[in-house]
Design an enzyme around this catalytic site. Structure first.
Site, PDB file in Angstrom:
ATOM      1  N   ASP A  38      60.593  23.162  -4.952  1.00  0.00           N
ATOM      2  CA  ASP A  38      60.121  23.199  -3.540  1.00  0.00           C
ATOM      3  C   ASP A  38      58.630  22.330  -3.331  1.00  0.00           C
ATOM      4  O   ASP A  38      57.943  22.429  -4.277  1.00  0.00           O
ATOM      5  CB  ASP A  38      60.007  24.505  -3.329  1.00  0.00           C
ATOM      6  CG  ASP A  38      59.732  24.622  -1.428  1.00  0.00           C
ATOM      7  OD1 ASP A  38      59.945  23.599  -0.650  1.00  0.00           O
ATOM      8  OD2 ASP A  38      59.565  26.104  -1.319  1.00  0.00           O
ATOM      9  N   ASN A  40      58.266  19.096  -1.577  1.00  0.00           N
ATOM     10  CA  ASN A  40      58.260  17.848  -1.595  1.00  0.00           C
ATOM     11  C   ASN A  40      57.535  17.358  -0.440  1.00  0.00           C
ATOM     12  O   ASN A  40      56.762  16.294  -0.249  1.00  0.00           O
ATOM     13  CB  ASN A  40      59.477  17.231  -1.682  1.00  0.00           C
ATOM     14  CG  ASN A  40      60.480  17.389  -2.893  1.00  0.00           C
ATOM     15  OD1 ASN A  40      59.650  17.908  -3.985  1.00  0.00           O
ATOM     16  ND2 ASN A  40      61.866  17.307  -3.129  1.00  0.00           N
ATOM     17  N   ARG A  42      55.287  18.810   1.402  1.00  0.00           N
ATOM     18  CA  ARG A  42      54.004  18.888   1.508  1.00  0.00           C
ATOM     19  C   ARG A  42      53.147  17.894   0.611  1.00  0.00           C
ATOM     20  O   ARG A  42      52.202  17.614   0.975  1.00  0.00           O
ATOM     21  CB  ARG A  42      53.526  20.446   1.117  1.00  0.00           C
ATOM     22  CG  ARG A  42      53.729  21.403   2.338  1.00  0.00           C
ATOM     23  CD  ARG A  42      53.776  22.936   1.796  1.00  0.00           C
ATOM     24  NE  ARG A  42      55.154  23.173   1.360  1.00  0.00           N
ATOM     25  CZ  ARG A  42      55.423  24.178   0.654  1.00  0.00           C
ATOM     26  NH1 ARG A  42      54.168  25.117   0.404  1.00  0.00           N
ATOM     27  NH2 ARG A  42      56.483  24.430   0.374  1.00  0.00           N
ATOM     28  N   HIS A  55      60.377  13.464  -1.479  1.00  0.00           N
ATOM     29  CA  HIS A  55      62.095  13.570  -2.309  1.00  0.00           C
ATOM     30  C   HIS A  55      62.157  12.724  -3.288  1.00  0.00           C
ATOM     31  O   HIS A  55      62.712  12.937  -4.231  1.00  0.00           O
ATOM     32  CB  HIS A  55      63.268  13.679  -1.145  1.00  0.00           C
ATOM     33  CG  HIS A  55      62.811  14.697  -0.319  1.00  0.00           C
ATOM     34  ND1 HIS A  55      62.823  16.094  -0.648  1.00  0.00           N
ATOM     35  CD2 HIS A  55      63.135  14.669   0.989  1.00  0.00           C
ATOM     36  CE1 HIS A  55      62.631  17.027   0.548  1.00  0.00           C
ATOM     37  NE2 HIS A  55      62.961  16.216   1.578  1.00  0.00           N
ATOM     38  N   THR A  84      72.793  24.980   1.835  1.00  0.00           N
ATOM     39  CA  THR A  84      73.891  24.815   2.919  1.00  0.00           C
ATOM     40  C   THR A  84      73.077  25.120   4.130  1.00  0.00           C
ATOM     41  O   THR A  84      73.569  24.754   5.303  1.00  0.00           O
ATOM     42  CB  THR A  84      74.943  26.379   3.031  1.00  0.00           C
ATOM     43  OG1 THR A  84      74.100  27.231   2.478  1.00  0.00           O
ATOM     44  CG2 THR A  84      75.944  26.008   1.835  1.00  0.00           C
ATOM     45  N   LEU A 149      72.919  19.395 -23.010  1.00  0.00           N
ATOM     46  CA  LEU A 149      72.293  20.437 -22.026  1.00  0.00           C
ATOM     47  C   LEU A 149      73.095  20.028 -20.756  1.00  0.00           C
ATOM     48  O   LEU A 149      73.720  18.877 -20.600  1.00  0.00           O
ATOM     49  CB  LEU A 149      70.968  19.584 -21.469  1.00  0.00           C
ATOM     50  CG  LEU A 149      70.537  20.185 -20.029  1.00  0.00           C
ATOM     51  CD1 LEU A 149      69.882  21.441 -20.083  1.00  0.00           C
ATOM     52  CD2 LEU A 149      69.381  19.264 -19.582  1.00  0.00           C
ATOM     53  N   ARG A 206      60.217  28.637  -9.320  1.00  0.00           N
ATOM     54  CA  ARG A 206      60.281  28.188  -7.997  1.00  0.00           C
ATOM     55  C   ARG A 206      58.742  27.677  -7.820  1.00  0.00           C
ATOM     56  O   ARG A 206      57.609  28.192  -7.967  1.00  0.00           O
ATOM     57  CB  ARG A 206      60.429  29.134  -6.820  1.00  0.00           C
ATOM     58  CG  ARG A 206      60.274  28.585  -5.396  1.00  0.00           C
ATOM     59  CD  ARG A 206      60.727  29.264  -4.374  1.00  0.00           C
ATOM     60  NE  ARG A 206      60.817  28.699  -3.095  1.00  0.00           N
ATOM     61  CZ  ARG A 206      61.519  28.589  -1.832  1.00  0.00           C
ATOM     62  NH1 ARG A 206      62.374  29.646  -2.198  1.00  0.00           N
ATOM     63  NH2 ARG A 206      61.601  28.114  -1.059  1.00  0.00           N
ATOM     64  N   SER A 214      65.485  32.308  -1.109  1.00  0.00           N
ATOM     65  CA  SER A 214      66.200  31.174  -0.294  1.00  0.00           C
ATOM     66  C   SER A 214      67.719  31.141  -0.470  1.00  0.00           C
ATOM     67  O   SER A 214      68.349  29.876  -0.733  1.00  0.00           O
ATOM     68  CB  SER A 214      65.540  29.787  -0.238  1.00  0.00           C
ATOM     69  OG  SER A 214      64.252  30.153   0.033  1.00  0.00           O
TER      70      SER A 214
HETATM   71  C1  FPP Z   1      62.601  21.197  -0.863  1.00  0.00           C
HETATM   72  O1  FPP Z   1      61.203  20.754  -0.466  1.00  0.00           O
HETATM   73  C2  FPP Z   1      63.250  20.115  -1.549  1.00  0.00           C
HETATM   74  C3  FPP Z   1      64.687  19.618  -1.062  1.00  0.00           C
HETATM   75  C4  FPP Z   1      65.253  20.722  -0.157  1.00  0.00           C
HETATM   76  C5  FPP Z   1      65.153  18.663  -1.614  1.00  0.00           C
HETATM   77  C6  FPP Z   1      65.106  18.481  -3.255  1.00  0.00           C
HETATM   78  C7  FPP Z   1      65.530  17.358  -3.870  1.00  0.00           C
HETATM   79  C8  FPP Z   1      64.929  16.787  -4.983  1.00  0.00           C
HETATM   80  C9  FPP Z   1      63.593  17.104  -5.635  1.00  0.00           C
HETATM   81  C10 FPP Z   1      65.472  15.523  -5.379  1.00  0.00           C
HETATM   82  C11 FPP Z   1      66.864  15.794  -6.085  1.00  0.00           C
HETATM   83  C12 FPP Z   1      67.023  14.851  -7.094  1.00  0.00           C
HETATM   84  C13 FPP Z   1      68.529  14.413  -7.083  1.00  0.00           C
HETATM   85  C14 FPP Z   1      69.038  13.725  -8.176  1.00  0.00           C
HETATM   86  C15 FPP Z   1      69.857  15.338  -6.722  1.00  0.00           C
HETATM   87  P1  FPP Z   1      60.789  20.815   0.907  1.00  0.00           P
HETATM   88  O2  FPP Z   1      61.371  19.527   1.629  1.00  0.00           O
HETATM   89  O3  FPP Z   1      61.090  21.769   1.733  1.00  0.00           O
HETATM   90  O4  FPP Z   1      59.124  20.637   0.820  1.00  0.00           O
HETATM   91  P2  FPP Z   1      58.334  21.355   1.893  1.00  0.00           P
HETATM   92  O5  FPP Z   1      58.557  22.875   1.818  1.00  0.00           O
HETATM   93  O6  FPP Z   1      56.796  20.938   1.189  1.00  0.00           O
HETATM   94  O7  FPP Z   1      58.399  21.039   3.143  1.00  0.00           O
END
Ligand code: FPP
Length: 258
Positions: A38, A40, A42, A55, A84, A149, A206, A214
């Site tokens: 979580d 990304n 921010r 992301h 989902t 893994l 987390r 969540s």
């Molecule tokens: C939540 O942060 C993050 C996600 C919903 C997407 C996570 C995806 C990745 C880290 C990349 C995945 C990589 C592969 C290879 C599948 P947020 O966007 O809710 O952050 P925020 O709460 O700060 O807005």
């Protein structure tokens, strides 16, 4: 001269990490680590970048953490990549996230194969774009004989839906005589979930300071140790994973006993 100093510093840092890894490996390592990645959005906002940049940076962290998990001898790493509920996000963001498995696996699949990693996915495949599913299924197929893994992507995953579907299947199996309701117990029910044949997570991480689940692995996390950090996922480093594992190693798990 400066280059030499930089090289020395890098070597010095990496040997510190190596030492930490060796130290951590002296105590039991969690077999299954699950991560809610979580923060990304921010991370990107702090840098005045579009959310998707967060992301993308988060995807790079997936590679780092996968490599370290494999090195540490973790058996399963489950990563919550898309829930989902995440379809409610802006269309461009959803489309971007759905392209990440292709980009990630397009670049790193040879490395995963080389490192004996087995790719798996849990979640509802039917709603995924064809290109996303294709990339995942190719990786699953090409790594199916690996026994290092297990890298388990939770993609379009939701725990309540998973539980309801399992209940429906149990009811249907009881009605058709495949199963007797008196035989239903926790172990049997677990085998109806998307994590059938997978052990429950020992450690849940987390990032980003949010203290909630969540809709993630609600059944499977019953006895899991939780570790929360303020660190945003794109800033999550090898050191943070080691810190989480160290904390785990200092916890006493009683599974309801004394
Ligand atoms: C939540 O942060 C993050 C996600 C919903 C997407 C996570 C995806 C990745 C880290 C990349 C995945 C990589 C592969 C290879 C599948 P947020 O966007 O809710 O952050 P925020 O709460 O700060 O807005």
């Amino acid at each position: 001269m400066f280059n030499k100093i930089r090289l020395w510093k890098n070597q010095n840092n990496s040997s510190t990490l190596r030492e930490k890894i060796e130290e951590i490996k002296k105590l039991p390592i969690p077999e299954h680590v699950a991560i809610i990645m979580d923060g990304n959005g921010r991370w990107a906002k702090k840098r005045a970048l579009p959310r998707v940049a967060g992301h993308h940076e988060g995807m790079k962290v997936v590679r780092k953490i996968t490599r370290l998990s494999n090195k540490l001898g973790i058996k399963t790493l489950t990563l919550y990549a898309f829930s989902t509920e995440n379809w409610k996000r802006p269309k461009n963001e959803v489309e971007y996230i759905m392209k990440l498995p292709e980009e990630f696996l397009g670049t790193f699949l040879p490395e995963l194969i080389e490192e004996n990693v087995q790719v798996k996915m849990m979640g509802y495949k039917d709603k995924l774009p064809v290109h996303t599913l294709h990339a995942i299924e190719k990786a699953i197929e090409e790594t199916k004989n690996n026994n290092g893994l297990v890298l388990n992507f939770a993609l379009n995953y939701g725990s309540r839906a998973e539980i309801i579907d399992a209940v429906k299947q149990v009811v249907s199996d009881c009605r058709s005589g495949i199963m007797n309701e008196n035989d239903l117990n926790e172990e049997v029910f677990s085998s109806y979930l998307m994590t059938a044949n997978m052990m429950d997570p020992d450690l849940l991480i987390r990032t980003s300071g949010e203290i909630r689940l969540s809709n993630f692995m609600l059944w499977q996390l019953a006895y899991t140790e939780f570790w929360f950090t303020e660190v945003l996922w794109p800033d999550f480093s090898e050191e943070h994973l080691l810190e989480a594992i160290k904390t785990f190693q200092n916890r006493q798990r009683r599974f309801g006993g004394v």
